[in-house]
Each structure stands twice: as structure tokens, then as C-alpha cells.
Motif scaffolding. Structure first.
Motif, PDB file in Angstrom:
ATOM      1  N   PHE A 144       0.877  -1.208   0.038  1.00 20.97           N
ATOM      2  CA  PHE A 144      -0.364   0.048  -0.306  1.00 20.97           C
ATOM      3  C   PHE A 144       1.207   1.171   0.406  1.00 20.97           C
ATOM      4  N   GLY A 145       2.562   1.223   0.114  1.00 22.13           N
ATOM      5  CA  GLY A 145       2.630   2.111  -0.039  1.00 22.13           C
ATOM      6  C   GLY A 145       4.107   2.427  -1.192  1.00 22.13           C
ATOM      7  N   LYS A 146       4.186   2.878  -1.441  1.00 26.91           N
ATOM      8  CA  LYS A 146       5.215   3.756  -2.338  1.00 26.91           C
ATOM      9  C   LYS A 146       7.171   2.355  -2.493  1.00 26.91           C
ATOM     10  N   ASP A 147       7.472   2.295  -3.298  1.00 27.33           N
ATOM     11  CA  ASP A 147       9.028   1.778  -2.786  1.00 27.33           C
ATOM     12  C   ASP A 147       9.672   2.975  -1.843  1.00 27.33           C
ATOM     13  N   TYR A 148      10.649   2.185  -0.703  1.00 30.96           N
ATOM     14  CA  TYR A 148      10.798   3.128  -0.042  1.00 30.96           C
ATOM     15  C   TYR A 148      12.308   3.646  -1.049  1.00 30.96           C
ATOM     16  N   ASP A 149      12.364   4.958  -0.586  1.00 27.79           N
ATOM     17  CA  ASP A 149      12.960   5.858  -1.421  1.00 27.79           C
ATOM     18  C   ASP A 149      13.345   7.363  -0.789  1.00 27.79           C
ATOM     19  N   PRO A 150      14.392   6.998   0.233  1.00 19.41           N
ATOM     20  CA  PRO A 150      15.047   8.113   1.176  1.00 19.41           C
ATOM     21  C   PRO A 150      14.904   9.199   0.071  1.00 19.41           C
ATOM     22  N   ALA A 151      14.849   9.521  -1.243  1.00 19.93           N
ATOM     23  CA  ALA A 151      14.607  11.315  -1.140  1.00 19.93           C
ATOM     24  C   ALA A 151      12.497  11.393  -1.045  1.00 19.93           C
ATOM     25  N   THR A 152      12.438  10.217  -1.403  1.00 22.34           N
ATOM     26  CA  THR A 152      11.528  11.004  -0.822  1.00 22.34           C
ATOM     27  C   THR A 152      10.620  10.273   0.165  1.00 22.34           C
ATOM     28  N   ALA A 153      10.717   8.927   1.053  1.00 23.55           N
ATOM     29  CA  ALA A 153      10.229   8.810   2.520  1.00 23.55           C
ATOM     30  C   ALA A 153       9.615   9.800   3.153  1.00 23.55           C
ATOM     31  N   GLU A 154      10.158  10.290   3.259  1.00 22.62           N
ATOM     32  CA  GLU A 154       9.046  11.379   4.310  1.00 22.62           C
ATOM     33  C   GLU A 154       7.882  11.916   3.736  1.00 22.62           C
ATOM     34  N   THR A 155       7.611  11.927   3.040  1.00 23.85           N
ATOM     35  CA  THR A 155       6.472  12.241   2.507  1.00 23.85           C
ATOM     36  C   THR A 155       5.569  11.540   1.843  1.00 23.85           C
ATOM     37  N   ASP A 156       6.015  10.557   0.780  1.00 22.77           N
ATOM     38  CA  ASP A 156       5.125   9.145   0.456  1.00 22.77           C
ATOM     39  C   ASP A 156       4.640   8.508   1.580  1.00 22.77           C
ATOM     40  N   LEU A 157       3.246   8.395   0.940  1.00 26.80           N
ATOM     41  CA  LEU A 157       2.377   7.797   2.765  1.00 26.80           C
ATOM     42  C   LEU A 157       2.652   7.184   2.072  1.00 26.80           C
ATOM     43  N   CYS A 158       2.021   5.707   3.067  1.00 29.30           N
ATOM     44  CA  CYS A 158       1.942   4.314   3.871  1.00 29.30           C
ATOM     45  C   CYS A 158       0.408   4.532   3.924  1.00 29.30           C
ATOM     46  N   VAL A 159       0.872   3.701   5.015  1.00 26.76           N
ATOM     47  CA  VAL A 159      -0.092   3.243   5.936  1.00 26.76           C
ATOM     48  C   VAL A 159      -0.308   3.230   7.514  1.00 26.76           C
ATOM     49  N   PRO A 160      -1.413   3.388   8.093  1.00 23.50           N
ATOM     50  CA  PRO A 160      -1.925   4.230   9.835  1.00 23.50           C
ATOM     51  C   PRO A 160      -0.846   3.329  10.113  1.00 23.50           C
ATOM     52  N   LEU A 161      -0.233   4.007  11.252  1.00 21.95           N
ATOM     53  CA  LEU A 161       0.829   3.417  12.093  1.00 21.95           C
ATOM     54  C   LEU A 161      -0.580   3.068  13.414  1.00 21.95           C
ATOM     55  N   VAL A 162      -0.785   1.651  13.474  1.00 16.76           N
ATOM     56  CA  VAL A 162      -1.472   1.496  15.177  1.00 16.76           C
ATOM     57  C   VAL A 162      -0.598   0.711  15.777  1.00 16.76           C
ATOM     58  N   LEU A 163      -0.496   0.878  17.053  1.00 23.46           N
ATOM     59  CA  LEU A 163       0.817   0.666  17.929  1.00 23.46           C
ATOM     60  C   LEU A 163       0.020   0.507  19.345  1.00 23.46           C
ATOM     61  N   LYS A 164      -0.855   0.509  20.045  1.00 23.74           N
ATOM     62  CA  LYS A 164      -1.653   0.291  20.788  1.00 23.74           C
ATOM     63  C   LYS A 164      -3.152  -0.144  20.157  1.00 23.74           C
ATOM     64  N   TYR A 165      -4.235  -0.408  21.588  1.00 23.26           N
ATOM     65  CA  TYR A 165      -5.623  -0.519  20.716  1.00 23.26           C
ATOM     66  C   TYR A 165      -5.996   0.876  21.626  1.00 23.26           C
ATOM     67  N   ASP A 166      -6.826   1.253  20.352  1.00 23.72           N
ATOM     68  CA  ASP A 166      -7.927   2.279  20.987  1.00 23.72           C
ATOM     69  C   ASP A 166      -8.808   2.191  19.569  1.00 23.72           C
ATOM     70  N   GLN A 167     -10.185   1.285  20.117  1.00 23.13           N
ATOM     71  CA  GLN A 167     -11.454   1.603  19.250  1.00 23.13           C
ATOM     72  C   GLN A 167     -11.796   2.663  18.774  1.00 23.13           C
ATOM     73  N   ALA A 168     -11.371   4.268  19.650  1.00 24.30           N
ATOM     74  CA  ALA A 168     -12.104   4.673  19.376  1.00 24.30           C
ATOM     75  C   ALA A 168     -10.776   5.843  17.935  1.00 24.30           C
ATOM     76  N   GLU A 169      -9.721   5.326  18.211  1.00 22.79           N
ATOM     77  CA  GLU A 169      -8.641   6.159  17.322  1.00 22.79           C
ATOM     78  C   GLU A 169      -9.275   6.160  15.690  1.00 22.79           C
ATOM     79  N   LYS A 170      -9.103   6.764  15.363  1.00 19.87           N
ATOM     80  CA  LYS A 170      -8.770   7.648  13.506  1.00 19.87           C
ATOM     81  C   LYS A 170      -7.811   7.611  12.659  1.00 19.87           C
ATOM     82  N   PRO A 171      -6.549   6.973  12.667  1.00 20.95           N
ATOM     83  CA  PRO A 171      -5.839   7.452  12.701  1.00 20.95           C
ATOM     84  C   PRO A 171      -4.967   7.938  10.846  1.00 20.95           C
ATOM     85  N   VAL A 172      -4.531   8.786  10.860  1.00 18.70           N
ATOM     86  CA  VAL A 172      -4.406   9.274   9.538  1.00 18.70           C
ATOM     87  C   VAL A 172      -2.970   8.121   8.520  1.00 18.70           C
TER      88      VAL A 172
END
Length: 505
Positions: free
Chosen positions: A161-189
């Protein structure tokens, strides 16, 4: 205590209430029993071991089937037969019919996030176990296991779901939401590609620490320190740290566990038919009573009145795949056949085209005499480590090391000498060695390569679907379908998610 047991048993039954972080609260009954962050679940070693079973079941559930077949048939190794019934049709065509509502897109995303929810719960509760508790060692192991599994899922999600890792654009290319704890109400970017890969590294670093005393073993049914190193090798190859990628891959190749490439026809059968070889770094548990995994699109054996058995293959190898092997290559002689059974499709039998039988069947996992495609899933194999090391050495400019390690692989497979451009040889070997394993899409993205036409085997022109969407389909390296769409359902329930370019909701 009663509430804890209900939660534990619900977890082990895959949970009637889906606890995805992006879940819409309006869809959850008000009387549902849900897990609350901070509620200690691990009061004994038995509790820890019960969750360990669940975590391993999650990990095994994400192997083979649609999780590997979808990306395989999307690329250039397989043609749809005329009787394929539109199974995987949209992803195979990769045209306007491949949409955010595609079943395989939703399954890839949703299944991994359901598993990540379970990994997060395990991690959070392992941290609640006191240092002096008798079950602390078991909790530490489970925590390391959960970090490994979470890293594995995020790496798979990033590759789809993300672009190939490119060091020049990896800081701005969108990937997937990072969900690192259980929070049913969270709507992550959606996190960036760099943020997701940074999290993969953090999880693997913690897994490396917590699983340090879990030595590698051939066909280990649980992830070990060698499995962590193997996933680290994948990670470093993706982020273009080639020295580290080669180092971790070589650590696994040189492991005291003794992984070894099958180098005879008999050893290939033991490996890929009987699930009893020396190549798997991890080989998931399988049994007749508790289930197995399979990639059945390629064989689908049936019985009939005209012939005792036939292949009902929905997809068969392209001419490019068949022609890529030399005549003495063990992979060709054991993974392909045109003499075992005829192919039956749309009322006709075909006896000349080759069928891909790498995942035909383990006889020990069936009760009858008809092959079912059941196997013990092998998510990490030593052959991939040879390929990672060879590619990393080549990209780092050490051609001699690349040729040497690639020649070890080719020598074992009786595939002849490495003679051409080293990266061309590396790419070809990835194609031949890992066919069917679900890695082709990530390879093409990493190399920035497109897909040429899927010309059929000469003997299969009447057996396969033809035309611009099938045998003549081409994808340039910048085609939007190399980055899968965010599922429609996820965007509907989480307004913070944005769609990948090229798709409409």
C-alpha cells in the motif's frame, strides 16, 4: 477474573467483535465485551501461553492463499485459464476493475490490521507483568514474538500500500496508518513510508533483544532469532542499506541451525512435497486435524469419468516463466509438469502445457488419494537469504561477493554458471527461486521495473485468456497499480484516510 477469562477466550476464538482501531463505534453493540487498555490479562504462565497460541495462529493465518496468490497472478509469471471463473480477475488484469472495493485488497489490509490488534494487546500486557513474576520469562518471549509478527505485518502492508522506499521521498510518501496500541475510537492518519519503516526497525530491534535466547532451528514452527535476522535482511534491502542487508542475510546462511539448499531431485521432493526439508527458517505448524495452508490456484486437482485425475488449474505458467529455467534446473523438473495429469478447463482436456506444482500437496495432510494442496506454510526460506545477499552485494558494488553467493544458489539448483550482468542475473534468480511465494510485486517495485506482456506457452494459446487485459497486458514502472488502493470501507469509516493516486472511491 471472570472478565479476564471472557476476554481471553474471545481472543482465541478470533473475537466476535472486531477490535480494529479504525472501527466505527456505531457498529459495535453497546453490550459488547471489549478489551480495555491497561487491563492486565496475564496473571499466570497459562494466560501467556494461551495468547502465544493466538499470536502464532494470527501469523500462520497470514501466509499463503490470497496473501501470496494475489500478487503472484498480478505480475508476469501466470496466465488465467479460460475456465478461471474470474477468480482473482481484477488483480490479474490490474485495469479499471482493480478498485478500492476489491476483495483481495480489503482482505490484505483488514486481515493484517486484525492481527496487529492482537499483537498490540499482547505487547501491552506483557509490559504489565512484574519483573519478579514467575511468568515474566514467558511474557518476555511473547513480547518478542509479537514485535516480530507486528514488524512482519507492517512490512507486508508497506510493500503493498506504499511506494517503494526512496530515501529522497520516504519522508513525504504516504504508507499505511501506524496503530501501536488498542484504541477502538482512534481514526489514524496514514503514516509516511519512512515512519512505517522506522517502526518496523524499532519492532525488529526489540524482537532481536527479546528473542536473543531463541536459537534458530530448521523448520522451526515459531519465529526464532534467525527469523528476526531474516526479516531484518528484508528490511535493510528495502531501505537500501545494502551492507546491513548482506550482513543479516549471511548471518542466517551461516547460522548454526544448519539451513541447507536442496541440491537433488530427492531433496526437492522432501522439501517441497513432504514439508521435511532443510530450507525453512520458519515452517508453520500444520496437521490434518488442526489445519494447513495452501496455494491451490495453480493445481486444483479433480477427478472425473474420462480420466482418474486432472488439473483444474485456474492459472498456469507464462512462457516467460517456463523458458527462464535451463533443462537441468531442479526447480523446473520438480515444480513444473506436463505429464502428470491433463488440464481440464471449460469442458476440454489439454495435455501439453506445463502446470506449476510447487504447492501441489503434502500427502501426509490429506486422508484421500486426491491432492488437496495442503502444506505447512513456509514464510521464510533460506533461498531468499542467498538472493538478498547477492542483490545487496551487487548494489553495494561488490560484484565478486555477489557472484559467489549467487553461484552457491545456482549450483545447488543445478542451474549453471553466473555469466551475465550481475543484477540481471540476480533479478532472474529471484523470478525463478521465489515463484509462488508472493514476493514478485515487491521485487519489481524495488527495482523500478515494469511488466512486459504475459505471452502464453506456445501449447497453451487456446487454454488461456487472451487479449489486452490478459496475455498482452503491460504495466510501466510508474503504473499506479503497483501501489494498491486503500480499501473503500476503511475510508468510509475513517475520514482521516486519503486514497492513493489513480483510484476513485
Amino acid at each position: 477474573m471472570k472478565k479476564k477469562n471472557i476476554i481471553k477466550n474471545t481472543f482465541l476464538g478470533s473475537m466476535a467483535v472486531i477490535l480494529l482501531a479504525s472501527c466505527d463505534l456505531n457498529m459495535v453493540p453497546t453490550n459488547a465485551i471489549v478489551y480495555e487498555e491497561g487491563t492486565p490479562l496475564f496473571l499466570s504462565e497459562a494466560d501467556v501461553l494461551a495468547f502465544e497460541v493466538g499470536v502464532l495462529a494470527d501469523y500462520r493465518g497470514l501466509q499463503y492463499g490470497s496473501f501470496t496468490q494475489s500478487t503472484e497472478v498480478m505480475c508476469d509469471a501466470f496466465n488465467a485459464t479460460i475456465g478461471f471463473g474470474n477468480n482473482y480477475g481484477s488483480v490479474h488484469r490490474a485495469d479499471y476493475t482493480f478498485t478500492p472495493s476489491d476483495t483481495y485488497v480489503e482482505s490484505m489490509w483488514g486481515s493484517h490490521y486484525i492481527a496487529i490488534k492482537d499483537y498490540n494487546i499482547a505487547i501491552a500486557n506483557c509490559k504489565l507483568v512484574a519483573d519478579d513474576a514467575p511468568h515474566k520469562p514467558a511474557a518476555d518471549y511473547l513480547e518478542g514474538l509479537a514485535y516480530f509478527c507486528r514488524a512482519s505485518s507492517y512490512l507486508t502492508l508497506a510493500r503493498h500500500f506504499g511506494k517503494d522506499y526512496d530515501p529522497a521521498t520516504a519522508e513525504t510518501d504516504l504508507c499505511v496508518p501506524l496503530v501501536l496500541k488498542y484504541d477502538q475510537a482512534e481514526k489514524p492518519v496514514r503514516a509516511t513510508v519512512k515512519e512505517v519503516y522506522d517502526q518496523i526497525f524499532d519492532d525488529l530491534s526489540l524482537a532481536e533483544e527479546l528473542l536473543a535466547e531463541s536459537p534458530g532451528a530448521v523448520r522451526s514452527v515459531v519465529p526464532t532469532i534467525d527469523a528476526v535476522y531474516a526479516l531484518m535482511a528484508r528490511y535493510y534491502l528495502d531501505v537500501e542499506d545494502y551492507q546491513s542487508a548482506a550482513s543479516y542475510a549471511m548471518d542466517v546462511i551461516d547460522s548454526e541451525a544448519g539451513y541447507a539448499l536442496a541440491s537433488s531431485a530427492e531433496a526437492m521432493v522432501v522439501e517441497y512435497t513432504n514439508d521435511n526439508g532443510t530450507e525453512p527458517i520458519v515452517q508453520c505448524f500444520a496437521s490434518m486435524s488442526e489445519g494447513a495452508k495452501g496455494n491451490t490456484l495453480f493445481t486444483s486437482v479433480g477427478t472425473g469419468n474420462d480420466v482418474p485425475k486432472y488439473f483444474g488449474s485456474l492459472f498456469i505458467p507464462t512462457n516467460k516463466l517456463v523458458a527462464s529455467y535451463g533443462s537441468g534446473d531442479l526447480r523446473f523438473t520438480t515444480w513444473f509438469t506436463n505429464s502428470m495429469y491433463p488440464i481440464f478447463s471449460s469442458g476440454n482436456y489439454y495435455t501439453e502445457p506445463y502446470v506449476f506444482i510447487k504447492y501441489l500437496d503434502n500427502p501426509a495432510l490429506r486422508s484421500g488419494n486426491v491432492e488437496t494442496g495442503a502444506h505447512a506454510a513456509k514464510p521464510l526460506m533460506i533461498g531468499e537469504m542467498y538472493l538478498i545477499a547477492a542483490e545487496a552485494y551487487a548494489m553495494d558494488g561488490d560484484e565478486d561477493a555477489a557472484v559467489s553467493i549467487l553461484q552457491e544458489l545456482r549450483g545447488a539448483r543445478r542451474a549453471g554458471a553466473v555469466t551475465g550482468d550481475i543484477m540481471d542475473e540476480v533479478k532472474l534468480e529471484w523470478f525463478r527461486e521465489t515463484v509462488g511465494e508472493g514476493l514478485r510485486l515487491s521485487c519489481l517495485k524495488r527495482w523500478g521495473d515494469g511488466i512486459d506482456t504475459r505471452a502464453p506457452q506456445p501449447s497453451a494459446t487456446e487454454l488461456v485468456m487472451t487479449g489486452s487485459a490478459y496475455t498482452e497486458r503491460e504495466l510501466t514502472s510508474d503504473s499506479h497499480v503497483f501501489v494498491w488502493p486503500v480499501p473503500t470501507y476503511e475510508i468510509k469509516i475513517n475520514e482521516n484516510l486519503v486514497q492513493n493516486p489513480g483510484y476513485s472511491d
